[in-house]
Write a protein that holds these residues in place. Sequence first.
Motif, mmCIF file in Angstrom:
data_model
loop_
_atom_site.group_PDB
_atom_site.id
_atom_site.type_symbol
_atom_site.label_atom_id
_atom_site.label_comp_id
_atom_site.label_asym_id
_atom_site.label_seq_id
_atom_site.Cartn_x
_atom_site.Cartn_y
_atom_site.Cartn_z
ATOM 1 N N GLY A 258 0.794 -1.220 0.000
ATOM 2 C CA GLY A 258 0.000 0.000 0.000
ATOM 3 C C GLY A 258 0.826 1.269 0.000
ATOM 4 O O GLY A 258 2.049 1.259 -0.065
ATOM 5 N N ARG A 259 0.143 2.401 0.058
ATOM 6 C CA ARG A 259 0.802 3.701 0.060
ATOM 7 C C ARG A 259 0.404 4.554 1.252
ATOM 8 O O ARG A 259 0.909 5.644 1.423
ATOM 9 N N LEU A 260 -0.538 4.080 2.060
ATOM 10 C CA LEU A 260 -0.994 4.872 3.192
ATOM 11 C C LEU A 260 0.002 4.809 4.333
ATOM 12 O O LEU A 260 0.626 3.792 4.581
ATOM 13 N N LYS A 261 0.123 5.909 5.015
ATOM 14 C CA LYS A 261 0.972 6.005 6.202
ATOM 15 C C LYS A 261 0.079 6.316 7.402
ATOM 16 O O LYS A 261 -1.047 6.805 7.237
ATOM 17 N N VAL A 262 0.572 6.059 8.580
ATOM 18 C CA VAL A 262 -0.168 6.379 9.792
ATOM 19 C C VAL A 262 -0.509 7.866 9.779
ATOM 20 O O VAL A 262 0.350 8.707 9.525
ATOM 21 N N GLY A 263 -1.768 8.172 10.009
ATOM 22 C CA GLY A 263 -2.220 9.560 10.033
ATOM 23 C C GLY A 263 -2.809 10.041 8.719
ATOM 24 O O GLY A 263 -3.429 11.094 8.675
ATOM 25 N N ASP A 264 -2.616 9.286 7.613
ATOM 26 C CA ASP A 264 -3.206 9.670 6.329
ATOM 27 C C ASP A 264 -4.724 9.534 6.384
ATOM 28 O O ASP A 264 -5.267 8.693 7.107
ATOM 29 N N ILE A 265 -5.407 10.340 5.611
ATOM 30 C CA ILE A 265 -6.855 10.219 5.476
ATOM 31 C C ILE A 265 -7.147 9.017 4.590
ATOM 32 O O ILE A 265 -6.523 8.833 3.540
ATOM 33 N N ALA A 266 -8.094 8.199 5.009
ATOM 34 C CA ALA A 266 -8.452 6.998 4.251
ATOM 35 C C ALA A 266 -9.054 7.388 2.902
ATOM 36 O O ALA A 266 -9.780 8.384 2.801
ATOM 37 N N PRO A 267 -8.768 6.617 1.858
ATOM 38 C CA PRO A 267 -9.372 6.891 0.553
ATOM 39 C C PRO A 267 -10.892 6.748 0.634
ATOM 40 O O PRO A 267 -11.402 5.903 1.369
ATOM 41 N N ASP A 268 -11.593 7.555 -0.092
ATOM 42 C CA ASP A 268 -13.048 7.510 -0.081
ATOM 43 C C ASP A 268 -13.550 6.304 -0.860
ATOM 44 O O ASP A 268 -12.973 5.919 -1.883
ATOM 45 N N PHE A 269 -14.606 5.683 -0.386
ATOM 46 C CA PHE A 269 -15.239 4.568 -1.085
ATOM 47 C C PHE A 269 -16.675 4.443 -0.609
ATOM 48 O O PHE A 269 -17.065 5.032 0.398
ATOM 49 N N SER A 270 -17.452 3.667 -1.350
ATOM 50 C CA SER A 270 -18.853 3.419 -1.006
ATOM 51 C C SER A 270 -19.080 1.925 -0.860
ATOM 52 O O SER A 270 -18.497 1.132 -1.609
ATOM 53 N N LEU A 271 -19.930 1.555 0.073
ATOM 54 C CA LEU A 271 -20.304 0.157 0.288
ATOM 55 C C LEU A 271 -21.803 0.062 0.510
ATOM 56 O O LEU A 271 -22.413 0.961 1.081
ATOM 57 N N HIS A 272 -22.380 -1.051 0.069
ATOM 58 C CA HIS A 272 -23.787 -1.319 0.351
ATOM 59 C C HIS A 272 -23.929 -1.757 1.801
ATOM 60 O O HIS A 272 -23.047 -2.407 2.352
ATOM 61 N N THR A 273 -25.048 -1.404 2.408
ATOM 62 C CA THR A 273 -25.338 -1.889 3.744
ATOM 63 C C THR A 273 -25.609 -3.388 3.653
ATOM 64 O O THR A 273 -25.821 -3.930 2.568
ATOM 65 N N VAL A 274 -25.609 -4.061 4.793
ATOM 66 C CA VAL A 274 -25.793 -5.508 4.815
ATOM 67 C C VAL A 274 -27.114 -5.901 4.169
ATOM 68 O O VAL A 274 -27.195 -6.896 3.446
ATOM 69 N N ASP A 275 -28.156 -5.098 4.364
ATOM 70 C CA ASP A 275 -29.464 -5.427 3.775
ATOM 71 C C ASP A 275 -29.592 -4.988 2.314
ATOM 72 O O ASP A 275 -30.629 -5.199 1.694
ATOM 73 N N LYS A 276 -28.542 -4.387 1.771
ATOM 74 C CA LYS A 276 -28.485 -3.959 0.356
ATOM 75 C C LYS A 276 -29.512 -2.879 0.006
ATOM 76 O O LYS A 276 -29.807 -2.655 -1.150
ATOM 77 N N LYS A 277 -30.051 -2.200 1.009
ATOM 78 C CA LYS A 277 -31.076 -1.191 0.747
ATOM 79 C C LYS A 277 -30.517 0.207 0.560
ATOM 80 O O LYS A 277 -31.193 1.090 0.056
ATOM 81 N N SER A 278 -29.285 0.422 1.004
ATOM 82 C CA SER A 278 -28.700 1.751 0.836
ATOM 83 C C SER A 278 -27.190 1.650 0.657
ATOM 84 O O SER A 278 -26.594 0.595 0.857
ATOM 85 N N LEU A 279 -26.620 2.759 0.264
ATOM 86 C CA LEU A 279 -25.189 2.860 0.014
ATOM 87 C C LEU A 279 -24.604 3.848 1.014
ATOM 88 O O LEU A 279 -25.173 4.919 1.238
#
Length: 64
Positions: A23-44
């Motif tokens: 990877g390229r992240l270091k301690v203290g870096d802001i995490a890259p943005d991403f989207s995930l579905h909720t467990v029930d798949k009803k929202s993102l």
Amino acid sequence: SKTPDVAFFLFPFKPLWLIARKGRLKVGDIAPDFSLHTVDKKSLVQLSSLRGQKPVVLVFGSYT
């Protein structure tokens, strides 16, 4: 257990794992943005929408 043995010769697991983990992240870096579905798949849910509101913990693994 479900991966054919020949796959380990074609795709050497340890080198691929080490490259993926580097990877390229270091301690203290802001995490890259991403989207995930909720467990029930009803929202993102988008990580950036939670930034600054409350702590966020990501757990990668099996919950079954």
